[in-house]
Design an enzyme around this catalytic site. Sequence first.
Site, mmCIF file in Angstrom:
data_model
loop_
_atom_site.group_PDB
_atom_site.id
_atom_site.type_symbol
_atom_site.label_atom_id
_atom_site.label_comp_id
_atom_site.label_asym_id
_atom_site.label_seq_id
_atom_site.Cartn_x
_atom_site.Cartn_y
_atom_site.Cartn_z
ATOM 1 N N GLN A 1 29.126 72.433 92.072
ATOM 2 C CA GLN A 1 30.244 72.084 92.962
ATOM 3 C C GLN A 1 29.776 71.932 94.412
ATOM 4 O OE1 GLN A 1 33.360 71.132 92.563
ATOM 5 N NE2 GLN A 1 33.294 71.245 90.336
ATOM 6 N N SER A 2 28.599 71.389 94.600
ATOM 7 C CA SER A 2 28.042 71.233 95.950
ATOM 8 C C SER A 2 28.809 70.211 96.785
ATOM 9 C CB SER A 2 26.579 70.775 95.825
ATOM 10 O OG SER A 2 26.100 70.312 97.075
ATOM 11 N N ASN A 3 29.273 70.652 97.948
ATOM 12 C CA ASN A 3 29.911 69.729 98.892
ATOM 13 C C ASN A 3 28.863 68.810 99.521
ATOM 14 O OD1 ASN A 3 32.598 71.070 98.823
ATOM 15 N ND2 ASN A 3 31.432 72.771 99.687
ATOM 16 N N ALA B 1 26.178 67.674 98.036
ATOM 17 C CA ALA B 1 25.865 66.608 97.079
ATOM 18 C C ALA B 1 26.926 65.514 97.160
ATOM 19 C CB ALA B 1 25.782 67.191 95.666
#
Length: 335
Positions: free
Chosen positions: A75-77, A79
């Site tokens: 859930q990387s912002n 990325a």
Amino acid sequence: MDMSLFPRRRLAHLPTPLEPMPRLSAHLGGPQLFVKRDDCTGLAGGGNKTRKLEFLIADALADGADTVITAGSVQSNHARQTAAAAAHCGLRCELVLPRFVPWEGPGYEVVGNVLLDRLLGAEVHLLPADTDRDAAMARVAEKARVRGARPYVIPVGGSNALGALGYVECAAELLRQAADLGIAIDALVTASGSGGTQAGLVVGCQRLAADFPVIGMCDAAPAQELAETVRALVAALGELLGGSRDIDWGRVEFLDAYAGAGYGLPTDAMVEAVTLAARLEGLLLDPVYTGKALAGLIDLVRRGRFRGDDTVVFVHTGGAAALDAYAGVFAGGGV
Ligand SMILES: *Cc1c(COP(=O)(O)O)cnc(C)c1O
């Protein structure tokens, strides 16, 4: 500080607003709280990585790259913002996302940021929990080269000196806004993870002679580890910017008491902070970074760290795109 020396690809809506949070301030009975709205940087949901990407994408383009590769959690912002920046600039994007967050929420690998990564056209590599992210990015880059592509690897969180320049610039923007509003800042609070945001803010504030503390709320790492990361980034920024490099580390704080059981794992205090911001200010925080950071600020207020007439600025670094992946934790669901 002459930032015009560094190539920059405009991606963000700037300046982001600096707004008071009167209802949250009154509820806590503490200092005057303001929020720097870096959740409003505008790129496919916004967030703090967009400022860093202005410098990193410019460097990739100068390098002749046709593909950008980066890494983060599922859930990387970072990325998601990288995928959006790449799409905007006509670059391919490959994302290395190890499954290292032991969170089993329904939809964790389907909704929120990872949905947006796919929608934005990035190639998503979901990898085992123990994958070394730097090694995995190097492998993805090598495969791209074999295909004849020209890859550019952006570090986790966009946190190298070039990326952190975005937050040197943010510090200057914030100090101008505070002057325009006639407020004197007594403390600045930010979520801190890969360290680029806090390092940039420390360098920007101190070079502009602001004398308030910059408090980093750790997303996971022990304070000591984050401190070392930020020190290294501050040193690298000193090299990049030249000029005065004296930093007063007495005005830089690292607090790890609010991270809970680990990165990406909810805490009761995070749920309270996210809920208060939503219901008192109509402000959407996130479960991984800003929720825990505001929980830390609320705890400092309750412990009497600030005076009633102090002004404290909370940096909203974004992340609300991850809320759906934590459905059930909020609105009475509890942790
Ligand atoms: C990445 C991120 C942070 C941490 O910023 P760093 O520069 O990595 O320390 C904070 N908040 C949100 C929402 C993020 O996505």
